[in-house]
Design an enzyme around this catalytic site. Structure first.
Site, PDB file in Angstrom:
ATOM      1  N   PHE A 128      31.587  45.799  43.501  1.00  0.00           N
ATOM      2  CA  PHE A 128      30.599  45.465  44.743  1.00  0.00           C
ATOM      3  C   PHE A 128      30.969  43.917  44.885  1.00  0.00           C
ATOM      4  O   PHE A 128      30.963  43.172  43.999  1.00  0.00           O
ATOM      5  CB  PHE A 128      29.256  45.794  44.313  1.00  0.00           C
ATOM      6  CG  PHE A 128      28.254  45.356  45.574  1.00  0.00           C
ATOM      7  CD1 PHE A 128      28.100  46.110  46.537  1.00  0.00           C
ATOM      8  CD2 PHE A 128      27.573  44.249  45.223  1.00  0.00           C
ATOM      9  CE1 PHE A 128      27.212  45.519  47.713  1.00  0.00           C
ATOM     10  CE2 PHE A 128      26.586  43.686  46.275  1.00  0.00           C
ATOM     11  CZ  PHE A 128      26.519  44.265  47.531  1.00  0.00           C
ATOM     12  N   ASP A 213      35.164  38.053  40.408  1.00  0.00           N
ATOM     13  CA  ASP A 213      33.859  37.909  40.822  1.00  0.00           C
ATOM     14  C   ASP A 213      32.833  37.941  39.709  1.00  0.00           C
ATOM     15  O   ASP A 213      32.788  38.882  39.030  1.00  0.00           O
ATOM     16  CB  ASP A 213      33.718  39.147  41.898  1.00  0.00           C
ATOM     17  CG  ASP A 213      32.177  39.373  42.375  1.00  0.00           C
ATOM     18  OD1 ASP A 213      31.392  38.357  41.805  1.00  0.00           O
ATOM     19  OD2 ASP A 213      32.049  40.081  43.293  1.00  0.00           O
ATOM     20  N   LYS A 242      24.161  33.940  42.351  1.00  0.00           N
ATOM     21  CA  LYS A 242      22.880  34.217  41.787  1.00  0.00           C
ATOM     22  C   LYS A 242      22.497  33.253  40.756  1.00  0.00           C
ATOM     23  O   LYS A 242      21.581  32.463  40.939  1.00  0.00           O
ATOM     24  CB  LYS A 242      23.416  35.843  40.779  1.00  0.00           C
ATOM     25  CG  LYS A 242      23.433  36.978  41.941  1.00  0.00           C
ATOM     26  CD  LYS A 242      23.438  38.257  41.168  1.00  0.00           C
ATOM     27  CE  LYS A 242      23.737  39.518  42.002  1.00  0.00           C
ATOM     28  NZ  LYS A 242      22.812  40.032  42.583  1.00  0.00           N
TER      29      LYS A 242
HETATM   30  C1  PLP Z   1      29.558  41.175  41.598  1.00  0.00           C
HETATM   31  C2  PLP Z   1      28.773  40.731  42.901  1.00  0.00           C
HETATM   32  N1  PLP Z   1      29.477  40.341  43.810  1.00  0.00           N
HETATM   33  C3  PLP Z   1      28.898  39.620  44.977  1.00  0.00           C
HETATM   34  C4  PLP Z   1      27.752  39.909  45.459  1.00  0.00           C
HETATM   35  C5  PLP Z   1      27.037  39.605  46.715  1.00  0.00           C
HETATM   36  O1  PLP Z   1      26.215  38.495  46.499  1.00  0.00           O
HETATM   37  P1  PLP Z   1      24.859  38.260  47.722  1.00  0.00           P
HETATM   38  O2  PLP Z   1      23.971  39.428  47.783  1.00  0.00           O
HETATM   39  O3  PLP Z   1      24.305  37.139  47.192  1.00  0.00           O
HETATM   40  O4  PLP Z   1      25.626  38.000  48.732  1.00  0.00           O
HETATM   41  C6  PLP Z   1      26.679  40.669  44.306  1.00  0.00           C
HETATM   42  C7  PLP Z   1      25.489  40.924  44.803  1.00  0.00           C
HETATM   43  O5  PLP Z   1      24.660  41.906  44.023  1.00  0.00           O
HETATM   44  C8  PLP Z   1      27.397  41.386  43.414  1.00  0.00           C
HETATM   45  O6  PLP Z   1      26.755  41.844  42.115  1.00  0.00           O
END
Ligand code: PLP
Length: 399
Positions: A128, A213, A242
């Site tokens: 994700f 990521d 986050k």
């Molecule tokens: C691993 C990962 N990457 C990217 C994102 C996207 O982040 P945002 O919701 O701040 O755009 C998330 C969100 O949960 C995530 O867990």
């Protein structure tokens, strides 16, 4: 009916205030927070250092623009560079934007080298990366792509863990590999050290950039500043968000000088990204996370949580099917439907947790938890399993 988009399956529960690992609803009822606003509130709620820093900053300056120098942004960027593999930082407001910047940086690196056709990124099923058009294409989850037109081209997917499968996807158009060292939403799956090292090696052999990521698993959550440190590898680009803002919207794309060098004026930008208020808070979060002993505490609590979850699995083998994750990004694959179980924990036991793919219950408490908090959470989980057992027994007796 709410005026808001119906994009979230929201509960009616609304919180009024928080303190440490506790949240209080509008009736004053206390909840134990093993959710952390989806891995955001690394320092819990109302951390005194964050609150006083934000209050003082609010009196001075909220926003200017990235056309001016922002001293707090310069300072946060330099601190991240001093702490990590990175030489350059671009600040964003969210995780998806940090990933967008990572993808653009990787593609532009090859463009600037005279290889504009090398734009394809190998990513992984179960991942994700966010909800923008670019990041849903990178994630490749069909249910997030459906209905939004043709996916952005340039991503190929394979199952994580299989280096041969990754190798088979590498072609003349490949520019990089994108992976979460610990998949969060997909089911709290930690990549093995061998797999992460294998990916680094493949990138080196084929001249690709390794993009990580760490939006969910970074910033201390696994007990190291970055989760990839467990594999002892050096990435080329890392996306974070986050926890970096502790609850204030902030994200960042970190990169080496080599790959970031071509990102010159005109290639990328953001109105808000890295504004004075956000970066002041980001610096305060970093003060706390880099304080002596902080990551040792996370490490220790991660191990204690793992141990307590093992005990729980032994006591409830019919309900706890598998342990997942790393440090304080922990998961248990459970037998009862996870969505119902999360609601039961919240409504009947005042424990906040969150579901993930593959029917996994995700436990992502603030990094400041104590073992007593973990024990309390375990007893709430046990009580929830006991209640299901009692309900099943009474249904069976009645039929
Ligand atoms: C691993 C990962 N990457 C990217 C994102 C996207 O982040 P945002 O919701 O701040 O755009 C998330 C969100 O949960 C995530 O867990």
């Amino acid at each position: 009916m709410s005026a808001l988009y119906g994009t979230y399956a929201r509960s009616d529960l609304a919180f009024e205030r928080g303190e440490g690992v506790r949240l209080y609803d509008q009736q004053g009822r206390e909840y134990l927070d093993f959710h952390s606003g989806i891995a955001v509130n690394a320092l819990g709620h109302a951390d005194p250092h964050l609150v006083s820093t934000l209050k003082a900053a609010a009196d001075k300056i909220w926003h200017t623009s990235n056309v001016f120098t922002i001293p707090e942004q310069e300072r946060l960027g330099q601190r991240l560079v001093d702490l990590t593999f990175a030489d350059r930082v671009f600040f964003t407001n969210s995780g998806a934007e940090a990933i967008e910047c990572a993808i653009k940086t990787a593609r532009h690196y090859f463009f600037a080298k005279g290889e504009p056709d090398r734009y394809e990124i190998i990513a992984f099923t179960g991942s994700f990366h966010g909800r923008t058009l670019g990041t849903i294409a990178a994630g490749g989850n069909p249910s997030y792509l459906e209905g939004f037109g043709p996916p952005m081209p340039g991503f190929k997917h394979t199952k994580p863990g299989d280096l041969e499968a990754v190798k088979a996807l590498i072609g003349p158009q490949t520019c990089g590999i994108l992976i979460e060292p610990v998949q969060g939403e997909g089911g709290v799956t930690a990549m093995s050290v061998e797999f992460m090292q294998g990916l680094r090696k493949l990138c080196d052999e084929h001249g690709l950039v390794l993009i990580l990521d760490e939006v969910q698993c970074g910033f201390g959550r696994t007990g190291r500043f970055f989760a990839h440190e467990w594999a002892d590898i050096t990435p080329d680009i890392v996306a974070v968000a986050k926890a970096i803002g502790g609850g204030f919207p902030l994200g960042a794309c970190l990169a080496t000088e080599e790959v970031a060098a071509s990102m010159v004026p005109g290639t990328h930008g953001s109105t808000y990204g890295g504004n004075p208020l956000a970066c002041t808070v980001g610096n305060a979060v970093l003060d706390r996370i880099t304080a002596p002993g902080f990551l040792d505490h996370v490490n220790q609590m991660g191990q204690r949580l793992g141990w307590h979850l093992q005990q729980l699995a032994q006591k409830y083998p019919d309900y706890v099917l598998e342990m997942r994750g790393k440090g304080l990004l922990a998961g248990i694959k459970i037998a009862p439907p996870v969505r119902d179980f999360v609601a039961r924990l919240r409504d009947d036991h005042q424990l906040l947790a969150i579901g993930a793919g593959d029917n996994v219950l995700r436990l992502i408490p603030p990094l400041i938890i104590t073992e007593a908090d973990i024990e309390e959470a375990m007893s709430k989980l046990g009580a929830a399993f006991d209640a299901i057992e009692a309900e099943t027994a009474s249904t069976a007796a009645a039929s």
